[in-house]
Design an enzyme around this catalytic site. Sequence first.
Site, mmCIF file in Angstrom:
data_model
loop_
_atom_site.group_PDB
_atom_site.id
_atom_site.type_symbol
_atom_site.label_atom_id
_atom_site.label_comp_id
_atom_site.label_asym_id
_atom_site.label_seq_id
_atom_site.Cartn_x
_atom_site.Cartn_y
_atom_site.Cartn_z
ATOM 1 N N ASP A 104 8.540 40.739 78.502
ATOM 2 C CA ASP A 104 7.424 40.623 77.550
ATOM 3 C C ASP A 104 6.190 39.975 78.145
ATOM 4 O O ASP A 104 5.563 39.119 77.524
ATOM 5 C CB ASP A 104 7.887 39.887 76.275
ATOM 6 C CG ASP A 104 8.855 40.713 75.457
ATOM 7 O OD1 ASP A 104 8.432 41.737 74.912
ATOM 8 O OD2 ASP A 104 10.055 40.340 75.384
ATOM 9 N N TRP B 98 14.236 44.926 63.682
ATOM 10 C CA TRP B 98 14.944 44.779 64.954
ATOM 11 C C TRP B 98 15.978 43.673 64.780
ATOM 12 O O TRP B 98 15.678 42.626 64.189
ATOM 13 C CB TRP B 98 13.976 44.416 66.094
ATOM 14 C CG TRP B 98 14.750 44.061 67.334
ATOM 15 C CD1 TRP B 98 15.347 44.922 68.194
ATOM 16 C CD2 TRP B 98 15.069 42.728 67.785
ATOM 17 N NE1 TRP B 98 16.021 44.216 69.172
ATOM 18 C CE2 TRP B 98 15.867 42.880 68.941
ATOM 19 C CE3 TRP B 98 14.769 41.437 67.328
ATOM 20 C CZ2 TRP B 98 16.367 41.784 69.658
ATOM 21 C CZ3 TRP B 98 15.268 40.351 68.045
ATOM 22 C CH2 TRP B 98 16.051 40.530 69.191
ATOM 23 N N ASP C 220 3.568 43.924 71.707
ATOM 24 C CA ASP C 220 4.713 43.013 71.632
ATOM 25 C C ASP C 220 4.905 42.310 72.968
ATOM 26 O O ASP C 220 5.598 42.813 73.843
ATOM 27 C CB ASP C 220 5.983 43.780 71.230
ATOM 28 C CG ASP C 220 7.170 42.838 71.030
ATOM 29 O OD1 ASP C 220 6.955 41.610 71.029
ATOM 30 O OD2 ASP C 220 8.306 43.330 70.890
ATOM 31 N N HIS D 123 12.277 48.108 76.439
ATOM 32 C CA HIS D 123 13.647 48.253 75.967
ATOM 33 C C HIS D 123 14.419 49.421 76.555
ATOM 34 O O HIS D 123 15.330 49.968 75.932
ATOM 35 C CB HIS D 123 13.649 48.354 74.431
ATOM 36 C CG HIS D 123 13.303 47.050 73.777
ATOM 37 N ND1 HIS D 123 13.444 46.817 72.441
ATOM 38 C CD2 HIS D 123 12.842 45.887 74.305
ATOM 39 C CE1 HIS D 123 13.065 45.579 72.156
ATOM 40 N NE2 HIS D 123 12.690 45.000 73.278
ATOM 41 N N HIS E 227 5.865 49.560 70.512
ATOM 42 C CA HIS E 227 5.718 48.149 70.843
ATOM 43 C C HIS E 227 5.304 48.131 72.300
ATOM 44 O O HIS E 227 6.140 48.292 73.187
ATOM 45 C CB HIS E 227 7.035 47.387 70.659
ATOM 46 C CG HIS E 227 7.139 46.738 69.321
ATOM 47 N ND1 HIS E 227 8.163 45.895 68.981
ATOM 48 C CD2 HIS E 227 6.323 46.799 68.237
ATOM 49 C CE1 HIS E 227 7.977 45.469 67.739
ATOM 50 N NE2 HIS E 227 6.880 46.006 67.264
ATOM 51 N N GLU F 62 13.951 49.555 65.411
ATOM 52 C CA GLU F 62 13.678 49.331 66.844
ATOM 53 C C GLU F 62 14.962 49.088 67.626
ATOM 54 O O GLU F 62 15.732 48.187 67.313
ATOM 55 C CB GLU F 62 12.743 48.119 67.005
ATOM 56 C CG GLU F 62 12.435 47.791 68.468
ATOM 57 C CD GLU F 62 11.517 46.576 68.634
ATOM 58 O OE1 GLU F 62 11.201 45.924 67.614
ATOM 59 O OE2 GLU F 62 11.131 46.284 69.773
ATOM 60 N N LYS G 287 17.165 48.469 71.390
ATOM 61 C CA LYS G 287 17.025 47.619 72.572
ATOM 62 C C LYS G 287 18.153 47.955 73.547
ATOM 63 O O LYS G 287 19.194 48.463 73.153
ATOM 64 C CB LYS G 287 17.082 46.157 72.149
ATOM 65 C CG LYS G 287 16.790 45.172 73.246
ATOM 66 C CD LYS G 287 16.323 43.861 72.651
ATOM 67 C CE LYS G 287 16.245 42.762 73.683
ATOM 68 N NZ LYS G 287 15.419 41.652 73.248
ATOM 69 N N ASP H 26 9.893 50.367 72.131
ATOM 70 C CA ASP H 26 9.344 49.189 72.816
ATOM 71 C C ASP H 26 9.419 49.473 74.310
ATOM 72 O O ASP H 26 10.486 49.819 74.834
ATOM 73 C CB ASP H 26 10.173 47.944 72.432
ATOM 74 C CG ASP H 26 9.634 46.664 73.046
ATOM 75 O OD1 ASP H 26 9.427 46.627 74.276
ATOM 76 O OD2 ASP H 26 9.459 45.669 72.307
ATOM 77 N N ASP I 88 13.246 42.820 80.484
ATOM 78 C CA ASP I 88 12.443 42.858 79.253
ATOM 79 C C ASP I 88 11.719 41.528 79.076
ATOM 80 O O ASP I 88 11.987 40.768 78.155
ATOM 81 C CB ASP I 88 13.390 43.149 78.075
ATOM 82 C CG ASP I 88 12.654 43.223 76.747
ATOM 83 O OD1 ASP I 88 11.444 43.495 76.753
ATOM 84 O OD2 ASP I 88 13.303 43.004 75.714
HETATM 85 C C1 RNT Z 1 12.837 42.047 70.671
HETATM 86 C C2 RNT Z 1 11.942 43.067 70.069
HETATM 87 C C3 RNT Z 1 11.175 42.594 68.873
HETATM 88 C C4 RNT Z 1 10.566 41.240 69.056
HETATM 89 C C5 RNT Z 1 9.626 40.833 67.960
HETATM 90 C C6 RNT Z 1 9.333 39.383 67.971
HETATM 91 O O1 RNT Z 1 13.334 42.422 71.882
HETATM 92 O O2 RNT Z 1 11.077 43.578 71.022
HETATM 93 O O3 RNT Z 1 10.219 43.545 68.558
HETATM 94 O O4 RNT Z 1 9.894 41.125 70.257
HETATM 95 O O5 RNT Z 1 10.114 41.268 66.765
HETATM 96 ZN ZN ZN Z 2 9.588 44.970 70.284
#
Ligand code: RNT
Ligand code: ZN
Length: 424
Positions: free
Chosen positions: A301, A190, A331, A267, A291, A231, A233, A264, A299
Amino acid sequence: MSDLKGIEKTYEAAKQRYSELGVDTEKAIERLRKTAISLHCWQGDDVGGFETSEGLSGGGLVATGAYPGKARTPDELRGDIEKAMSLIPGRHRLNLHAMYAEIRQGRSKVDRNELTAEHFAAWIDWAKGNGLGMDFNGTFFSHPKAESGFTLSSADEGIRRFWVEHGIACRKIGAAMGKELDTACVTNLWIPDGYKDIPADRKGPRQRLRKSLDEIFAEKIDQNSLLDCVESKLFGIGSECYVVGSHEFYLGYAVRNNILLCLDTGHFHPTEVVSDKISSVMEFLDRILLHVSRGVRWDSDHVVILSDELRAIAEELVRGDYLERVHIGLDFFDASINRVAAWVIGSRCMLKALLIALLEPTEKLREMEMSGDFTSRLAMLEELKTMPFGAVWDYYCSKMDVPVGPDWLKEVRDYEARVTSLRM
Ligand code: RNT
Ligand code: ZN
């Protein structure tokens, strides 16, 4: 709730209820036991890593909160992960980031493009000792050469080249981990590249990213050791208007080059759901990585909880018979609560969601759907929500020798008192 007899009795009653729907609880438990979740190391230290004392910088990622006790050394992080894993039923995997390399003190600095499997030897040994598989990630942020906001898509050839070398190094490291541990290492890529404001050229960076990826993935490596993954975003802090590695970009790249795509859950646009994407992309890809995260308004997390969407994702994995082809990684990074607890909560929720999905009378639902009986389909789906899956979960936890119900929190509190709270 540690009364074993009580747990078994409640389980027997639940088993009976499920069997009336044609669902075999023992089979569900057995399938769950074989499903591994990849635990992300970066929850333990707020995406800090061990390269410098500065920690997370750039890349548009933010871990908010100042809960005491974050891991400061690889040994502390490994100890915390061990603690978390002892409270999660089943055998899982470790997902490591390149910035968690262990570079011996006193030596001249080893930069990201010079990393080798040797710098992860202690992690690999530890994983081996604990019977864990490993997954890996290049770290294309928190580095002076990422400060311009561009890495693999940089127009500066020196910078672009540096990150290509990092990507190549990471594949070799991933392959070594896979070989050493005898289970393919999903090595995810990523990058944060993008613009805060409206770009004049959307095409150039994407062409450069494609070229960089082609260079990184040029060497063929045995898929039994390494599974390459990219990955996408939607946006990041500082890349609100344009992200080079968008969903369409990587979906195209993954399909054309037959590598894994990472979805993810944070994302995509807030009304888009990953649960609806799985069966679409799986028609064209052999494998994907998830993820699993929880975005709140953005986003963000947040720690994964047993939400409708988490359940929907698990249902898709089970209904589509994708469990062998979908790699489940977590994640999230929350620095405002106990970090070990965060891992345990997120992982246990992921497993609960899978168990609930495995306890579904999928065939029955499908028959209703095929015969056009949407009334019964809706009725059944809603009735299923109050079936006694909690009793099956408790029984599973007790069988797997991990605390039942909220008992695990006592162990985290004890660990906090003895270990993490003593860290300055
Ligand atoms: C970032 C991505 C990525 C990170 C990790 C730490 O937006 O989600 O996967 O969260 O690699
Ligand atoms: Zn991620």
